[in-house]
Write a protein that holds these residues in place. Sequence first.
Motif, mmCIF file in Angstrom:
data_model
loop_
_atom_site.group_PDB
_atom_site.id
_atom_site.type_symbol
_atom_site.label_atom_id
_atom_site.label_comp_id
_atom_site.label_asym_id
_atom_site.label_seq_id
_atom_site.Cartn_x
_atom_site.Cartn_y
_atom_site.Cartn_z
ATOM 1 N N SER A 1 87.791 20.230 18.548
ATOM 2 C CA SER A 1 87.960 19.256 17.468
ATOM 3 C C SER A 1 87.922 19.898 16.088
ATOM 4 C CB SER A 1 86.871 18.175 17.570
ATOM 5 O OG SER A 1 85.591 18.755 17.424
ATOM 6 N N HIS B 1 87.749 15.174 15.486
ATOM 7 C CA HIS B 1 88.436 14.883 16.737
ATOM 8 C C HIS B 1 89.692 15.729 16.887
ATOM 9 C CE1 HIS B 1 85.815 11.589 17.694
ATOM 10 N NE2 HIS B 1 85.992 11.093 16.481
ATOM 11 N N CYS C 1 91.722 11.439 25.085
ATOM 12 C CA CYS C 1 91.446 10.107 24.558
ATOM 13 C C CYS C 1 90.904 9.242 25.700
ATOM 14 C CB CYS C 1 92.703 9.493 23.951
ATOM 15 S SG CYS C 1 93.937 8.973 25.166
ATOM 16 N N PHE D 1 88.140 11.909 22.393
ATOM 17 C CA PHE D 1 86.748 11.524 22.124
ATOM 18 C C PHE D 1 85.782 12.241 23.049
ATOM 19 C CE2 PHE D 1 84.880 8.666 25.390
ATOM 20 C CZ PHE D 1 85.906 8.752 26.320
ATOM 21 N N GLY E 1 81.562 16.370 17.460
ATOM 22 C CA GLY E 1 82.830 15.953 18.044
ATOM 23 C C GLY E 1 83.021 16.682 19.367
ATOM 24 N N ASP F 1 93.571 10.238 19.115
ATOM 25 C CA ASP F 1 92.413 11.114 18.939
ATOM 26 C C ASP F 1 91.656 11.237 20.255
ATOM 27 O OD1 ASP F 1 92.832 11.722 16.324
ATOM 28 O OD2 ASP F 1 91.276 10.393 15.533
#
Length: 194
Positions: A14, A141, A176, A153, A10, A151
């Motif tokens: 996270s 995440h 995000c 990324f 991740g 979330d």
Amino acid sequence: MAGLMKVITGEMFSGKSQELARLVLESLGQGHQVQVFYPSSATRGSDRDLERRLPPHPRLSVSSVSPGTPGAMADLTPASADVVAVDEAQFFSKELVNVAKAWRREGKLVLIGGLDQDYLENPFGYMGDLMCIANEVVKFHAFCAACQSADAFVSHRVSSETGQVVVGESNYVPLCQDCYLSALEVREVPVFVD
Ligand SMILES: [Zn+2]
């Protein structure tokens, strides 16, 4: 016992290292001998690092290894270790893939933690290879640091340096996709050349 390889990945912040620490502590609690590795030249120097999350324990060994020579981890791992954890695995060279397979063949539980993508959404190091050969892959995440409603990324770099490896938590925020694309619009997109 049969070997097993689990990858925990991740973006930054996270919770990867927290999960890795939880699994290591769980293994110790079950009576296993645990060997932990992290790259010597790329530690974040943060209390969030795996090695700083683990209290001393008689069945726990923690070692740093140069990212260019992951084969050294095979030599440093005692035969009695039935669990091996590697954090910041994205920094290690490709040899880590074979080292991890060898551990699994020996019947060890192999726990791999690392970033899936760099700050430009590119696969980071050999994490993709490790995810392919793993028995289990889990992506964690963080909440997006900008909107805090989606979330994250990717680990967005807020400093202006352009190399793939720039260590330091203060250089990154988890974003995000919407917030990441907005952030890229306000400045020239850096290009990483492999
Ligand atoms: Zn966002």
